[in-house]
Design an enzyme around this catalytic site. Structure first.
Site, short mmCIF file in Angstrom:
data_model
loop_
_atom_site.label_atom_id
_atom_site.label_comp_id
_atom_site.label_asym_id
_atom_site.label_seq_id
_atom_site.Cartn_x
_atom_site.Cartn_y
_atom_site.Cartn_z
N TRP A 88 0.81 -1.23 0.00
CA TRP A 88 0.00 0.00 0.00
C TRP A 88 0.84 1.27 0.00
O TRP A 88 0.32 2.36 -0.19
CB TRP A 88 -0.92 0.00 1.22
CG TRP A 88 -2.17 -0.81 0.99
CD1 TRP A 88 -2.45 -1.64 -0.05
CD2 TRP A 88 -3.32 -0.83 1.85
NE1 TRP A 88 -3.70 -2.18 0.10
CE2 TRP A 88 -4.26 -1.70 1.26
CE3 TRP A 88 -3.63 -0.22 3.07
CZ2 TRP A 88 -5.51 -1.96 1.85
CZ3 TRP A 88 -4.86 -0.47 3.64
CH2 TRP A 88 -5.80 -1.33 3.03
N HIS A 114 12.52 -2.87 -1.08
CA HIS A 114 11.69 -2.39 -2.19
C HIS A 114 12.43 -1.30 -2.95
O HIS A 114 13.21 -0.54 -2.36
CB HIS A 114 10.36 -1.85 -1.63
CG HIS A 114 9.37 -1.54 -2.71
ND1 HIS A 114 9.37 -0.35 -3.39
CD2 HIS A 114 8.38 -2.29 -3.24
CE1 HIS A 114 8.41 -0.38 -4.30
NE2 HIS A 114 7.79 -1.54 -4.23
N GLU A 173 10.94 -7.30 -9.12
CA GLU A 173 10.15 -6.14 -9.53
C GLU A 173 11.02 -5.22 -10.39
O GLU A 173 11.76 -4.38 -9.84
CB GLU A 173 9.69 -5.36 -8.30
CG GLU A 173 8.82 -6.13 -7.35
CD GLU A 173 7.98 -5.18 -6.51
OE1 GLU A 173 6.76 -5.20 -6.66
OE2 GLU A 173 8.56 -4.40 -5.74
C1 PEP Z 1 5.18 -2.13 -6.08
O1 PEP Z 1 5.28 -1.00 -5.65
O2 PEP Z 1 5.75 -3.06 -5.49
C2 PEP Z 1 4.39 -2.35 -7.29
C3 PEP Z 1 4.57 -3.47 -7.95
O3 PEP Z 1 3.54 -1.35 -7.65
P1 PEP Z 1 2.50 -1.37 -8.90
O4 PEP Z 1 1.81 -2.70 -8.87
O5 PEP Z 1 1.56 -0.24 -8.60
O6 PEP Z 1 3.31 -1.17 -10.11
#
Ligand code: PEP
Length: 257
Positions: free
Chosen positions: A11, A92, A162
């Protein structure tokens, strides 16, 4: 080997009132009784003592690498233990890039979480520039090797790949168009990540560790991503804010199970 899907939410600072956080979490939680899918949502730490859920697990968005001390603004792993929280994100991209966290600090956080039996969700990912220049594999390898240095029980760790360029955050991507990885690119990179884990921990462990994909995942693209053999779930930002956008991803996981 079949690896059970995990769906994680993040979030960030998008929900800023306790009443709103409770309302949204309760709604998501109520849907989860229909699914047998491990699900956590990382929420601002100020909410962690004040919300309780049945099926949905709560996570911290970050912890400090020391248990306690003079660290203004940080969240202690001991508070997570006290509040009964079982997961925390670590490393992150927003922490790495905006807050300038290093792989060495992230490694300390992973080990500290494990010391207290909290599942660290170790986030790794390359920037658009690192992808373009082809150095992304070296970046991911370094993030894994340093981030996991001295970690023995990888079974307790979840990895989230990610790519920064896919995360829906303009501040991280000022000059590039933000778009999710294609299923084929995501699969190729997940498979590379699993190979690095195999080099570090051997085949059995590399086959059992869950590697989540994160970066603009939503109902419209989740199926193709989650079908890939090395993608074991999602770490979802924007689409985790509401039941109406998150629960369709659970339906997709169920249909693929
Ligand atoms: C995140 O911040 O880990 C992410 C994947 O964001 P989003 O799904 O909004 O790209």
């Amino acid at each position: 080997m079949t690896r059970p899907y995990v769906i994680g939410g993040n979030w960030k600072l998008q929900v800023t009132s306790l009443s709103e956080a409770k309302r949204r979490l309760e709604e998501i939680d109520s849907h989860l009784e229909n699914f047998d899918i491990e699900t956590f949502i990382a929420v601002p730490s100020v909410f962690l003592y004040s919300v309780s859920t049945q099926n949905l697990k709560l996570a911290a968005e970050d912890i400090h690498y020391e248990e306690s001390g003079a660290y203004t603004g940080a969240t202690s792993v001991l508070s997570l233990v006290d509040a009964g929280i079982g997961y925390t994100l670590v490393g992150h991209s927003e922490r790495r890039i905006i807050f300038k966290e290093t792989d060495e600090e992230i490694n300390k956080k992973v080990k500290l979480a494990l010391k207290y039996d909290i599942t660290p969700v170790l986030c790794i990912g390359e920037t658009a520039k690192e992808r373009e220049t082809g150095e992304y594999k070296e970046v991911l390898r370094r993030q894994l090797v340093v981030g996991l240095q001295g970690v023995e029980n990888l079974e307790k760790v979840i990895i989230a790949y990610e790519p920064v360029w896919a995360i829906n955050n303009k501040a991280l991507n000022p000059d590039t168009e933000i778009k999710p990885a294609t299923p084929a690119d995501a699969e190729a990179t997940h498979s590379f990540v699993r190979r690095v884990i195999e080099e570090l921990y051997g085949q059995n462990i590399s086959q059992s560790v869950r590697i989540l994909y994160g970066g603009s995942m939503k109902a419209s693209n989740a199926e193709e991503l989650l079908k890939q053999p090395n993608i074991d779930g999602g770490l979802i930002g924007g689409a985790s804010l509401k039941a109406e956008t998150l629960i369709p991803v659970h339906r997709i996981c169920s249909s693929l199970n």
